[in-house]
Scaffold this motif. Sequence first.
Motif: not given
Length: 588
Positions: A352-374
């Motif tokens: 599921q690596e690619l899937y999580f790459e997409q999810v993480f990028r989407c979460a960052r891009k759309t501001g669901l997480v703070k920039p410093e959230t790992k």
Amino acid sequence: MKKFLDVISEEMKSAFQRAGYDGELGKVTPSNRPDLCEYQCNGAMAGAKRYKKAPIMIAQEVSMELEGSQVFESVSAVNPGFLNLKLSPVFLADYLREMAEKPKFGLEAPEKAKKILIDYGGPNVAKPLHVGHLRSAIIGESIKRIARFAGHEVIGDIHLGDWGLQMGLIITELQEREPGLVYFDDSFTGDYPEEAPFTIAELEEIYPAASAKSKEDNAYKEKAMDATYKLQNGVRGYRALWNHIIRVSVADLKKNYERLNVEFDLWKGESDVHDLIPQMVEEMKAGGYAYLSEGALVVDVKEETDTKEVPPCMILKSDGASLYNTTDLATIKERMEKIGPDEIIYVVDKRQELYFEQVFRCARKTGLVKPETKLKYLGFGTMNGKDGKPFKTREGGVMRLESLLSEIDEVMYGKIIQNRSVPEEEAKETARVVALSAVKYGDLSNQASKDYIFDIDRFTSSEGDTGPYILYTLVRIKSILSKYAEAGGAAEAPALRPAEGSPEKSLMLELAGFLGMMENAYEETAPHKVCAYIYDIANAFNHFYHETKILAEEDAAKKEGWIALLMLTKNVLETCIDLLGFSAPERM
Ligand code: ARG
């Protein structure tokens, strides 16, 4: 307390400085040649060019500075310029004494404790747990314990798969079998029964049957999709049935995870974020991130630096239904709002690596997480059978977790009663405890991202790099300690004396690496580092044990020193196996 390697590096660094060289050259590393020395320093070689001097000259000058050192018993400069080091037994014993006296063996609280959420387990409701779920549970649990021990606030969330098509499939199949059930009566307005209309065994049979039918019969699949839609949109009877499914299934899951010694703080599922989806979607649209592509709502997540194709993250299907992505993103939103973690770690199959790459990028891009959230994805490899293919039953089917565990329990039980007569109850209990160590250690001793071969014979062996070997060692130590106590030995920890002979010094050197190992295991989310550490300790202890008559020793001071060493070894091993998620029996 400082890491052992740092303490000895400091001694070396100041010697480099006193000899007129850059202190940074004084980095000490474990020895490449344990037959020659315990630690080494290659700084003279590194500095030769800079100081235009033969490395052996530098090494000799530095070694002279270390004459009379409290840390090193011997420092020898050898060609072409190595510094071979042996530690002072007194210094080593003092370090271990401090370790033994301090809580957590001297591990200090982090400067700023992080809040870490670990998403692991990930079972799907109403589907039996299979071996694929085993790794997430075992690895996630260990990572949770390691991060907690390191002083962080850690929350484990099971993230149940409880909202997808599988729920619609079960409902559809139930309706086929028992159309008269009150849940399917649209005109019913009363209270639904408390009791579920099925048992867990029935449920587990219903799902595969429904899934098989849906693959062959399109109309059936449509029905299941419709049922999923109705469930998600709040049709009363379907919700009531769904509640039954969850309750029956979760009770069974709890039993299974308990048997694995795996404990979740949160039992949240995909369904819990259903109501957050519309708002999240609106925000993604309003922010200009989400757009319609062939009817589906998507967010682009590719980046210029990508070397592989990263498709857009699909937020809603063209029929408006949400997907696996959607619930994962909404879950991130909820976690950020309600819990506010500094870090979220996902322990999920590496496919599921690619899937999580997409999810993480989407979460960052759309501001669901703070920039410093790992956001960290820990993808694990496949557990294979001896044939190198994904682990199956003898008949070639998917192996249920319960069957797998029972099989190992039995093998272990067989081994336990083979040599000795043990009361049956005790043998059974011991078998369970040891079998769990076999499964968990067999898994955790590999780097998580790698595939590994599940080999019952090897994993249950009491020799080699296995859980049972570690437990045998621990039980052996406990037995010596209790004999010592029975013979009237001091109940308090006796003083740890400097080692004289060699096998005990090797054991002491291994133990001294605790803080360094913990730092690596935490920072690299790597339970296999804990395994490697305790395996080395077990080997060093057993070597010492075979060379030494501990209890028969007449020199009382010597004996007490050894006993103290055993106590520390026992405590370290017990702490470490707890970090791996298993425990030791009293006897074996
Ligand atoms: N239920 C999923 C599966 O069986 C795993 C869930 C992993 N966690 C997550 N947040 N997606 O494949």
